[in-house]
Enzyme design. Structure first.
Site, PDB file in Angstrom:
ATOM      1  N   ASP A  53       0.839  -1.200   0.000  1.00  0.00           N
ATOM      2  CA  ASP A  53       0.000   0.000   0.000  1.00  0.00           C
ATOM      3  C   ASP A  53       0.879   1.258   0.000  1.00  0.00           C
ATOM      4  O   ASP A  53       1.888   1.318   0.714  1.00  0.00           O
ATOM      5  CB  ASP A  53      -0.871  -0.020   1.264  1.00  0.00           C
ATOM      6  CG  ASP A  53      -1.980   1.007   1.235  1.00  0.00           C
ATOM      7  OD1 ASP A  53      -2.849   0.909   0.362  1.00  0.00           O
ATOM      8  OD2 ASP A  53      -1.982   1.908   2.094  1.00  0.00           O
ATOM      9  N   GLU A  99       2.108  -0.296  -4.902  1.00  0.00           N
ATOM     10  CA  GLU A  99       1.219   0.803  -5.294  1.00  0.00           C
ATOM     11  C   GLU A  99       2.096   2.059  -5.315  1.00  0.00           C
ATOM     12  O   GLU A  99       2.348   2.670  -4.291  1.00  0.00           O
ATOM     13  CB  GLU A  99       0.064   0.955  -4.294  1.00  0.00           C
ATOM     14  CG  GLU A  99      -0.955   1.965  -4.777  1.00  0.00           C
ATOM     15  CD  GLU A  99      -1.865   2.503  -3.673  1.00  0.00           C
ATOM     16  OE1 GLU A  99      -2.930   3.032  -4.003  1.00  0.00           O
ATOM     17  OE2 GLU A  99      -1.509   2.428  -2.488  1.00  0.00           O
TER      18      GLU A  99
HETATM   19  C1  NOJ Z   1      -4.382   2.937  -1.011  1.00  0.00           C
HETATM   20  C2  NOJ Z   1      -5.500   1.964  -0.843  1.00  0.00           C
HETATM   21  O1  NOJ Z   1      -5.725   1.311  -2.060  1.00  0.00           O
HETATM   22  C3  NOJ Z   1      -6.678   2.751  -0.379  1.00  0.00           C
HETATM   23  O2  NOJ Z   1      -7.862   2.004  -0.395  1.00  0.00           O
HETATM   24  C4  NOJ Z   1      -6.386   3.299   0.997  1.00  0.00           C
HETATM   25  O3  NOJ Z   1      -7.429   4.150   1.405  1.00  0.00           O
HETATM   26  C5  NOJ Z   1      -5.082   4.098   1.010  1.00  0.00           C
HETATM   27  N1  NOJ Z   1      -4.037   3.473   0.268  1.00  0.00           N
HETATM   28  C6  NOJ Z   1      -4.606   4.279   2.426  1.00  0.00           C
HETATM   29  O4  NOJ Z   1      -4.208   3.060   2.973  1.00  0.00           O
END
Ligand code: NOJ
Length: 545
Positions: free
Chosen positions: A223, A273
């Site tokens: 993440d 990500e």
């Molecule tokens: C990215 C995640 O995909 C999202 O759903 C989340 O709210 C944020 N990061 C914070 O963790």
């Protein structure tokens, strides 16, 4: 493009092998609250996922990525984790998670879990301890606690904003009842950011990786992978590079994590990500001793337009090549407006950091035709392909959820101006739910016709089409491993070949407004719409042999 530094000195690891499973995998994203409900409480769970493994096997995916399943107060849909080594009781137990991994493996499906290293929940024991221990304590040093500015510390320590809206800092009340320090939260106030300057944080996360690898998981989706390291001076930000993202120090973390994975011989993988829009900086994360893959957000954001898509495909392949990395092709996820809806709008482009505004009309029939064509495009491009749960059913964004049912903090922190992400998180329609079943977000009545049960009975449904396309992709070496080459085509048409061992598959996507006369071929392998009589209608794709 310049070769990112350190590429040449990087040690080649076992998982850099060109035939590694993840280099051409089809990976299905499960958002556990909304995938399948095994115990009838209206919320998806591990029992539901286990029961639907035959569905996933039949769909033909190689792996699943499961969004966070850990104990969480759900202030941000599970991305606020209170315990990284257990399962939320709403979803099940650790023993069920272990059983799920083993049953998935028996079904030939690998399991990638989500890891959230930028922040935890404000209910995490470390953060509770930090609140209790007070200013200057080692417990607070695991987070970003700072005194406020202003005469009485009444102003946040700097001007950073939360991604969800509002200030990125929250002030705490100290043990004596007085207003005290502030802590940084890039996302919701219930998600305090870890301080990665602290070696304890590094040791803890390496231990968490091992905990899950020891249970057989096949990798981690990381993440906000580029946010972990902050400029420790915490300067105000006006313009230019952001002091909370893409700091050079983040790469040390991933080099260390890569070594953790390399100690396991089942070839586990990272997918990051990473939001960095600079291609050269993006590629740094994909050096052979860092992350194996990262999500391709520029592709997801591209409008439905031949020139724009070709440009983003070219730049994707060009930025991955110098580091020998594998590209990913992603159309939707649990944070984005479903692409059936996006592609049915007048403006088909999408901004990840834009707002999901009210009242934009979409032609869902057109959106579904384009979504099916986009599926063939992504499955024919070199690299791994992601399917977000419900893509295979052609689900659209649910935009009319009542305000009192909404759960996403984005909706609340923007005063309802941004609709938030609930509309892409509505539970899947299986078609065999109990007649009085209620789900945590209500399914629209129009989805009855899109249920798995309805579509399974119809080979020409979106589900039938996805099954055929994924089966062809896995059966054809050219589509998985073949060389990629653009072929000439009329304006508004994408045409390319994938070739391996003398065998080729040609993919054509007609984004022009007029029917396309197909080039010579021996067989139509699959088409996303009618491709009879040698012509391909607009917004349709085909694979030819
Ligand atoms: C990215 C995640 O995909 C999202 O759903 C989340 O709210 C944020 N990061 C914070 O963790």
């Amino acid at each position: 493009m310049a070769t990112p530094e350190a590429f040449t000195t990087a040690t080649a690891s076992r998982s850099a092998s060109p035939s590694a499973w993840w280099r051409s995998a089809a990976i299905y994203q499960i958002y556990p609250r909304s995938f399948a409900d095994g115990d009838g409480d209206g919320i998806g769970d591990l029992a539901g996922i286990r029961a639907r493994l035959p569905y996933l096997r039949r769909l033909g995916v190689d792996a699943v990525w499961i969004s966070p399943w850990y104990p969480s107060p759900m202030a941000d849909g599970g991305y606020d984790i209170a315990d990284y080594r257990d399962i939320d009781p709403v979803f099940g137990t650790l023993a069920e998670a272990e059983a799920l991994v083993s049953e998935a493996h028996d079904a030939g499906i690998r399991v990638i879990v989500d890891i959230v290293p930028n922040h935890c929940s404000d209910q995490h024991p470390w953060f509770r301890a930090a609140l209790e221990a007070g200013p200057g304590s080692p417990e607070r040093a695991r987070f970003w606690f700072r005194p406020g500015r202003g005469e009485h510390g009444e102003l946040p320590p700097n001007n950073w904003q939360s991604v969800f809206g509002g200030a990125g800092w929250r002030r705490v009340t100290e043990a004596d009842g007085a207003p005290g320090e502030w802590y940084l939260h890039r996302f919701a106030p219930e998600q305090p950011d870890f301080n990665w300057e602290n070696p304890e944080v590094h040791a803890e996360f390496e231990s968490i990786l091992r905990f899950w690898l020891d249970r057989g998981v096949d990798g981690f989706r990381i993440d906000v992978a580029d946010n972990l390291v902050k400029d420790p001076a915490l300067p105000d930000h006006e313009s230019g590079p952001t002091p909370w993202a893409d700091q050079d120090g983040v790469h040390e973390i991933y080099r260390a994590w890569h070594k953790v994975l390399d100690a396991y011989d089942h070839d586990p993988v990272f997918v990051g990500e990473v939001w960095t829009s600079d291609p050269e900086r993006f590629a740094r994360y994909l050096r052979p001793d860092e992350l194996h893959t990262a999500f391709n957000f520029p592709f997801l954001q591209s409008p439905w337009d031949a020139t724009a898509l070709r440009t983003v495909i070219d730049s994707t392949l060009a930025e991955h090549a110098p580091v020998g990395a594998t590209a990913t092709w992603v159309l939707s996820n649990h944070d984005t407006t479903r692409h059936v809806t996006r592609y049915g709008r007048a403006d088909t482009s999408y901004a990840l950091d834009g707002r999901r505004v009210h009242g934009v009309t979409a032609d869902l029939g057109l959106g579904r035709r384009r979504a099916a064509a986009a599926a063939l495009l992504t499955m024919a491009l070199p690299g791994c392909v992601y399917v977000y749960q419900g893509d295979e059913l052609g689900l659209d964004e649910v935009e009319d959820i009542a305000p009192e049912l909404r759960q996403d903090p984005t909706f609340f922190q923007t005063g309802g101006e941004d609709l938030g992400r609930d509309g892409c998180r509505v539970p899947l329609p299986w078609g065999d739910e109990a007649p009085d079943a209620r789900s945590w977000l209500p399914r629209p009545a129009a989805w009855d016709a899109l249920s798995v049960r309805e579509q399974s009975a119809d080979p020409d449904s979106m589900l039938g089409f996805y099954r055929r396309a994924l089966a062809l992709r896995s059966a054809r070496t050219a589509l998985r491993e073949g060389e990629f080459a653009w072929l000439s085509a009329p304006a508004g048409v994408l045409s390319f070949a994938r070739t391996a061992a003398g065998s080729s598959v040609r993919c054509l996507v007609n984004l022009s407004g007029t029917p396309l006369v197909l080039p010579d071929h021996t067989e139509v392998l699959i088409a996303s719409g009618p491709a009879e009589n040698g012509t391909l209608p607009p917004d349709t794709a085909v694979w030819l042999r």
